[in-house]
Design an enzyme around this catalytic site. Structure first.
Site, short mmCIF file in Angstrom:
data_model
loop_
_atom_site.label_atom_id
_atom_site.label_comp_id
_atom_site.label_asym_id
_atom_site.label_seq_id
_atom_site.Cartn_x
_atom_site.Cartn_y
_atom_site.Cartn_z
N HIS A 121 31.05 20.67 69.95
CA HIS A 121 30.40 19.38 69.67
C HIS A 121 29.31 19.11 70.71
CE1 HIS A 121 30.24 14.88 69.56
NE2 HIS A 121 30.35 15.11 68.26
N SER A 321 43.03 22.65 58.11
CA SER A 321 41.91 21.74 58.29
C SER A 321 41.55 21.00 57.00
CB SER A 321 40.69 22.52 58.78
OG SER A 321 39.60 21.63 58.90
#
Ligand SMILES: *Cc1c(COP(=O)(O)O)cnc(C)c1O
Length: 375
Positions: A121, A321
């Site tokens: 990120h 996920s």
């Protein structure tokens, strides 16, 4: 809304409220769960709460919610198999948790080099810059996991420097999980004794403890972790949790004293509402109910993936996920459904609030736009 009318502020707020209510249904690309009810907390807005300082240290200012903060830390540490010697605090979000992790890692190893992946990120790059750290960006495997061979190669080139690993426990874009055991094997093989491992688990950090992983994640296998509170759990105010071992912070206390502060939190005044929000969220449900919600998200992602495939849209998911990946659609689609694009791919996230009906509508639209587009 443009040109806000402040002469009738109540009307203006009502209009904004209606607009947000409408927008809510079309958010599909971002991981903020919208399913929550914290109305029981509204009366706490009458206090000027402030959680300043270390939540584990008693302080004289009594308008705080430190005991709730400690309980949230304990709950999440327990999910990561650590029952004692835990230190942590509630942050403003995953970004602050990553900054704290890098700050503590660098406090241990001032010459340490930070290894992170190209799918980390952007908060990681930001924290590296803020702390003026040396770093190495490692490419990823096709699923978004860090490339272990490249990592080993880069570590071997800097043989004498301490290693600070920023592991992704679920990347933002694909939900790929870096394998901590494999990373530790590399460190052993390269004879690195001075290392610090921080896990960025912003979204998947509250998903994976409820999945049946072959090796459950264990806080004793790494040094610190950052989780966002407003993602899987959902919160009207962004927040997160940073957790480490008590000994990890004790060891750097002399450094902290040097900067004349008794605690390792980054902000001064800290909000006292988000500890109440997270505390409510975790105690409103049982462990089994959490597990059910998480499993549902993953089943919904598989449903969306399979339905896209049936409709000729190339789509895929990573294991454990709720992120569904597919070829980047038109910019109209991205805007209409708040889809998250990245290079030539895009994703939606099947958060608890995303209904099957909305997924169906989105896929109908994807098919429609695909047929309209020329390529
Ligand atoms: C969202 C996210 C962050 C940032 O978290 P914030 O709570 O938005 O600050 C960091 N890392 C990952 C992997 C994320 O998905």
């Amino acid at each position: 809304m443009e040109n806000l009318d402040f002469t009738n502020y109540r009307n203006t707020l009502e209009e904004k409220y209606s607009e947000l209510k409408k927008n809510k249904e079309f958010i599909t690309g971002y991981p903020g769960n919208q399913n929550f009810d914290y109305s029981v907390l509204s009366k706490f807005f009458e206090f000027a709460l402030n959680n300043i300082g270390d939540p584990l240290i008693q302080c004289n200012f009594t308008l705080n919610t430190h005991e709730f903060e400690r309980d949230v830390i304990k709950f999440i540490a327990n999910l990561y198999k650590k029952e004692s010697d835990v230190w942590g605090y509630i942050t403003n979000g995953g970004t602050e948790g990553n900054l704290t992790g890098i700050h503590i890692g660098r406090s241990h190893y001032p010459t340490g080099i930070i290894y992170f992946s190209s799918h980390s990120h952007y908060s990681v790059a930001k924290a590296i810059e803020l702390t003026r750290s040396k770093s190495k960006c490692i490419p990823v495997l096709s699923n978004g996991e860090i490339d272990y061979n490249e990592l080993e190669q880069k570590i071997s080139e800097n043989n004498n420097e301490p290693v600070i690993i920023l592991a992704n426990i679920g990347t933002t874009m694909t939900g790929a999980i870096d394998n901590i055991q494999k990373i530790k094997e590399i460190l052993i093989k390269q004879k690195i004794c001075n290392y610090y491992i921080h896990c960025d688990a912003a979204f998947h950090g509250l998903i994976l403890p409820f999945c049946n992983l072959p090796t459950p994640l264990n806080l004793n296998d790494f040094h610190s972790i950052s989780v966002s509170g407003h993602k899987l759990i959902g919160s009207p105010i962004p927040c997160g949790v940073f957790i480490t071992h008590q000994i990890v912070v004790d060891k750097i206390k002399h450094y902290i004293e040097y900067i004349k502060s008794g605690d390792c939190t980054i902000s001064g005044s800290r909000n006292g509402i988000t500890p109440l929000i997270l505390w409510c969220a975790i105690h409103q449900k049982t462990y089994d109910e959490f597990k059910y919600i998480v499993q549902e998200c993953i089943i919904k992602a598989e449903y969306a993936r399979d339905k896209m495939l049936q409709n000729g849209i190339h789509a895929w998911t990573n294991q454990y996920s709720p992120i569904v990946l597919f070829k980047k659609p038109s910019s109209e689609m991205i805007k209409k459904w708040s889809i998250a694009p990245y290079e030539n791919i895009a994703h939606i996230i099947t958060t608890p609030n995303l209904s099957y009906a909305t997924i169906d509508k989105l896929i109908d639209d994807l098919v429609l736009y695909k047929e309209k587009s020329v390529d």
